[in-house]
Scaffold this motif. Structure first.
Motif, PDB file in Angstrom:
ATOM      1  N   ASN A   1     -47.597  76.417  30.197  1.00 28.09           N
ATOM      2  CA  ASN A   1     -46.223  75.960  30.402  1.00 28.09           C
ATOM      3  C   ASN A   1     -45.314  77.079  30.902  1.00 28.09           C
ATOM      4  O   ASN A   1     -45.745  78.225  31.068  1.00 28.09           O
ATOM      5  CB  ASN A   1     -45.681  75.258  29.154  1.00 28.09           C
ATOM      6  CG  ASN A   1     -45.542  76.216  27.973  1.00 28.09           C
ATOM      7  OD1 ASN A   1     -45.411  77.425  28.166  1.00 28.09           O
ATOM      8  ND2 ASN A   1     -45.576  75.665  26.777  1.00 28.09           N
ATOM      9  N   GLU A   2     -44.042  76.728  31.109  1.00 30.23           N
ATOM     10  CA  GLU A   2     -43.108  77.661  31.736  1.00 30.23           C
ATOM     11  C   GLU A   2     -42.924  78.931  30.909  1.00 30.23           C
ATOM     12  O   GLU A   2     -42.658  80.006  31.438  1.00 30.23           O
ATOM     13  CB  GLU A   2     -41.754  76.964  31.967  1.00 30.23           C
ATOM     14  CG  GLU A   2     -40.924  77.715  32.971  1.00 30.23           C
ATOM     15  CD  GLU A   2     -39.876  76.852  33.676  1.00 30.23           C
ATOM     16  OE1 GLU A   2     -39.581  75.748  33.189  1.00 30.23           O
ATOM     17  OE2 GLU A   2     -39.361  77.314  34.710  1.00 30.23           O
ATOM     18  N   ALA A   3     -43.143  78.812  29.577  1.00 25.88           N
ATOM     19  CA  ALA A   3     -43.008  79.988  28.701  1.00 25.88           C
ATOM     20  C   ALA A   3     -44.283  80.832  28.711  1.00 25.88           C
ATOM     21  O   ALA A   3     -44.378  81.843  28.005  1.00 25.88           O
ATOM     22  CB  ALA A   3     -42.693  79.522  27.276  1.00 25.88           C
ATOM     23  N   GLY A   4     -45.291  80.392  29.481  1.00 23.55           N
ATOM     24  CA  GLY A   4     -46.557  81.149  29.558  1.00 23.55           C
ATOM     25  C   GLY A   4     -47.529  80.787  28.449  1.00 23.55           C
ATOM     26  O   GLY A   4     -48.566  81.442  28.283  1.00 23.55           O
ATOM     27  N   GLU A   5     -47.224  79.728  27.687  1.00 23.58           N
ATOM     28  CA  GLU A   5     -48.114  79.327  26.586  1.00 23.58           C
ATOM     29  C   GLU A   5     -49.103  78.254  27.035  1.00 23.58           C
ATOM     30  O   GLU A   5     -48.773  77.432  27.891  1.00 23.58           O
ATOM     31  CB  GLU A   5     -47.287  78.722  25.435  1.00 23.58           C
ATOM     32  CG  GLU A   5     -46.253  79.641  24.863  1.00 23.58           C
ATOM     33  CD  GLU A   5     -45.068  78.871  24.268  1.00 23.58           C
ATOM     34  OE1 GLU A   5     -44.198  79.543  23.699  1.00 23.58           O
ATOM     35  OE2 GLU A   5     -45.004  77.621  24.400  1.00 23.58           O
ATOM     36  N   GLN A   6     -50.297  78.267  26.409  1.00 24.88           N
ATOM     37  CA  GLN A   6     -51.270  77.196  26.666  1.00 24.88           C
ATOM     38  C   GLN A   6     -50.790  75.967  25.917  1.00 24.88           C
ATOM     39  O   GLN A   6     -50.347  76.054  24.772  1.00 24.88           O
ATOM     40  CB  GLN A   6     -52.664  77.579  26.136  1.00 24.88           C
ATOM     41  CG  GLN A   6     -53.206  78.890  26.680  1.00 24.88           C
ATOM     42  CD  GLN A   6     -53.328  78.879  28.187  1.00 24.88           C
ATOM     43  OE1 GLN A   6     -53.757  77.885  28.764  1.00 24.88           O
ATOM     44  NE2 GLN A   6     -52.915  79.968  28.832  1.00 24.88           N
ATOM     45  N   GLU A   7     -50.872  74.812  26.560  1.00 24.18           N
ATOM     46  CA  GLU A   7     -50.420  73.583  25.903  1.00 24.18           C
ATOM     47  C   GLU A   7     -51.364  72.443  26.281  1.00 24.18           C
ATOM     48  O   GLU A   7     -51.885  72.421  27.415  1.00 24.18           O
ATOM     49  CB  GLU A   7     -48.996  73.274  26.398  1.00 24.18           C
ATOM     50  CG  GLU A   7     -48.254  72.268  25.550  1.00 24.18           C
ATOM     51  CD  GLU A   7     -46.832  71.976  26.068  1.00 24.18           C
ATOM     52  OE1 GLU A   7     -46.221  72.841  26.721  1.00 24.18           O
ATOM     53  OE2 GLU A   7     -46.378  70.848  25.815  1.00 24.18           O
ATOM     54  N   ASP A   8     -51.591  71.517  25.356  1.00 26.47           N
ATOM     55  CA  ASP A   8     -52.394  70.330  25.661  1.00 26.47           C
ATOM     56  C   ASP A   8     -51.443  69.151  25.829  1.00 26.47           C
ATOM     57  O   ASP A   8     -50.623  68.899  24.932  1.00 26.47           O
ATOM     58  CB  ASP A   8     -53.353  69.993  24.505  1.00 26.47           C
ATOM     59  CG  ASP A   8     -54.357  71.119  24.267  1.00 26.47           C
ATOM     60  OD1 ASP A   8     -54.383  72.070  25.084  1.00 26.47           O
ATOM     61  OD2 ASP A   8     -55.091  71.035  23.260  1.00 26.47           O
ATOM     62  N   LEU A   9     -51.559  68.453  26.937  1.00 27.09           N
ATOM     63  CA  LEU A   9     -50.733  67.258  27.151  1.00 27.09           C
ATOM     64  C   LEU A   9     -51.645  66.043  27.062  1.00 27.09           C
ATOM     65  O   LEU A   9     -52.740  66.045  27.634  1.00 27.09           O
ATOM     66  CB  LEU A   9     -50.061  67.297  28.524  1.00 27.09           C
ATOM     67  CG  LEU A   9     -49.136  68.476  28.817  1.00 27.09           C
ATOM     68  CD1 LEU A   9     -48.629  68.411  30.269  1.00 27.09           C
ATOM     69  CD2 LEU A   9     -47.952  68.489  27.857  1.00 27.09           C
ATOM     70  N   HIS A  10     -51.182  65.016  26.370  1.00 27.89           N
ATOM     71  CA  HIS A  10     -52.031  63.834  26.169  1.00 27.89           C
ATOM     72  C   HIS A  10     -51.490  62.631  26.925  1.00 27.89           C
ATOM     73  O   HIS A  10     -50.275  62.483  27.064  1.00 27.89           O
ATOM     74  CB  HIS A  10     -52.123  63.507  24.676  1.00 27.89           C
ATOM     75  CG  HIS A  10     -52.655  64.653  23.881  1.00 27.89           C
ATOM     76  ND1 HIS A  10     -53.997  64.954  23.860  1.00 27.89           N
ATOM     77  CD2 HIS A  10     -52.027  65.593  23.138  1.00 27.89           C
ATOM     78  CE1 HIS A  10     -54.175  66.040  23.104  1.00 27.89           C
ATOM     79  NE2 HIS A  10     -52.983  66.445  22.656  1.00 27.89           N
ATOM     80  N   GLY A  11     -52.403  61.788  27.368  1.00 21.98           N
ATOM     81  CA  GLY A  11     -51.984  60.575  28.064  1.00 21.98           C
ATOM     82  C   GLY A  11     -53.118  59.573  28.107  1.00 21.98           C
ATOM     83  O   GLY A  11     -54.220  59.840  27.631  1.00 21.98           O
TER      84      GLY A  11
END
Ligand SMILES: Cc1cc2nc3c(=O)[nH]c(=O)nc-3n(C[C@H](O)[C@H](O)[C@H](O)COP(=O)(O)OP(=O)(O)OC[C@H]3O[C@@H](n4cnc5c(N)ncnc54)[C@H](O)[C@@H]3O)c2cc1C
Length: 406
Positions: A153-163
């Motif tokens: 993400n924009e903050a440089g963190e790894q993130e999981d997005l679900h859909g």
């Protein structure tokens, strides 16, 4: 499924991803759109496509985008074919013959960058669309019911997005397509296209806003864009081994422009870029809950302005299918139908037509050139033939043909 998971993940805020999100929102389907560019550099993109055909304008109208684009573009009812060697206009086509087929009997010359700027503003204002700028998609996984996208993400963190579904509108280098192992079948032209943008009024020489210029040595396209500053873009083919720096040196571009139109005075060159042209279609347009659309699914020569347009048509076709899935219809037959309809158009219309367009402009055999030019003259001068020709070039015929595929 909770609200943050019961949504469509769309990778890429290009024209295809944004139109898909806006049309889904109109149908009440929520989405998250993931774009690697940040707000600060989103508009620093190469200009690219900009001829929007009538069938696409109808779609923009449907999502409220057309009224934002019209003031930023040029309404172009006409287009021309020219013979460069003879400096002669071969044929003029007028979209007016389509007045009973569409509310938009013209093309709108409005560059991709303006389209995404306006569509992004609309997406951000829509409560059903979660826009993630500055977020890089890196990979994904899927099971029988859902998908997870892995992003930074924009903050440089790894993130999981679900859909529930993931739609790759990432452009030609799609990660989703590669991770699914879907072949991108076709070929790459050995010549590259040089695009030179100049501030100069070509209309004084009889050109219209869109011109396709045939020549056995150096074919061209000439397109007008709204300013400020007013600009015209000229495309030229270049040899595969020519050095890009030499091709794009100011004096080389000035010499090329003078060969194209000898004015005896330097052109004001506003921009230039060199690009490779591919003709490819993905072997499949979906795999489970992963779906391909736009350049991810097909790429083609820009002659005829079909890449962006046919990608937007994918978005609308797909939004209709996803909305029906959200309303409870069986998913698999609908996604299979999307693939049947839009892959057929990519192969039988976009690929065939753009390959034919390039051949027509660069044809070397004088007898074939003469035959082609006679054919264009005949089509332009007969209202019935002109309408058939324009139904094809305006992509109205391809939308109707896709809708007829069961
Ligand atoms: C130089 C050039 C000139 C062209 N000229 C013409 C023309 O004259 N006429 C024509 O019809 N077509 C032209 N095209 C093609 C046209 O631009 C495309 O068909 C159209 O833009 C496709 O839209 P899209 O939304 O599928 O993909 P794109 O417009 O490529 O948008 C993809 C988006 O996804 C984002 N993205 C990519 N990877 C990631 C990731 N990993 N994570 C997050 N975001 C990501 C990108 O930043 C981009 O915003 C041209 C293309 C090029 C490259």
């Amino acid at each position: 499924m909770d609200e943050m998971r019961n949504r469509v993940l769309i990778i890429g805020a290009g024209p295809v991803g944004l139109c898909l999100a806006l049309k889904l929102a109109k149908e009440g389907v929520p989405s998250t759109i993931v774009e690697q560019l940040k707000d600060e550099n989103f508009l620093d993109q190469v200009p690219r496509a900009g001829t929007n055909h009538p069938a696409t304008l109808e779609m923009y109208q449907d999502i409220g985008l057309y009224r934002r684009l019209e003031p930023r573009g040029i309404i172009a009812p006409l287009f021309h074919y020219w013979d460069r060697a003879k400096t002669e206009r071969i044929a003029e086509f007028d979209h007016a013959v389509l007045k009973d087929d569409t509310a938009f009997p013209f093309a709108l010359q409005c560059e991709r960058i303006k389209i995404v700027e306006e569509a992004l503003a609309m997406a951000k204002a829509n409560p059903l669309i979660d826009v993630r700028m500055g977020t890089e998609f890196t990979s994904f996984s899927q099971d029988a019911d859902s998908v997870t996208a892995f992003v930074q993400n924009e903050a440089g963190e790894q993130e999981d997005l679900h859909g529930r579904y993931i739609v790759s509108a990432e452009g030609a280098r799609s990660i989703v397509r590669k991770e699914c192992g879907i072949a991108f079948e076709g070929f790459t032209y050995s010549d590259r296209t040089l695009n030179i943008e100049v501030a100069y009024d070509f209309k004084q020489h009889g050109y219209t806003d869109r011109n396709y210029i045939s020549d056995p040595v150096e074919w061209s396209n000439l397109f007008h864009w709204k300013g400020p500053p007013e600009r015209w873009r000229v495309h030229f083919p270049t040899g595969e081994d020519e050095d890009p720096d030499a091709l794009m040196a100011e004096d080389a571009m000035q010499a090329r422009m003078q060969r194209f139109l000898p004015t005896g005075r330097p052109f004001e060159i506003i921009g230039s870029n060199l690009y490779t042209v591919h003709q490819r279609v993905a072997e499949k347009f979906h795999m489970g809950h992963a779906i391909l659309a736009g350049d991810t699914a097909h790429v083609n020569s820009p002659i005829g302005g079909m890449g962006l347009n046919s990608g937007v048509h994918d978005a609308f076709n797909l939004a209709d299918k996803l909305a029906r899935i959200w309303r409870g219809e069986d998913a698999e037959p609908l996604l299979a139908l999307y693939e049947r309809q839009r892959r057929h158009i990519a192969v039988q219309h976009t690929q065939l037509q753009t390959i034919r367009n390039k051949k027509l402009l660069q044809e070397k055999d004088p007898a074939v050139r003469q035959r082609n030019h006679d054919e264009l003259r005949r089509s332009a001068s007969d209202p019935k033939l002109a309408r058939e020709f324009l139904l094809r070039t305006s992509l109205i015929a391809s939308v109707r043909e896709a809708a007829a595929i069961a």
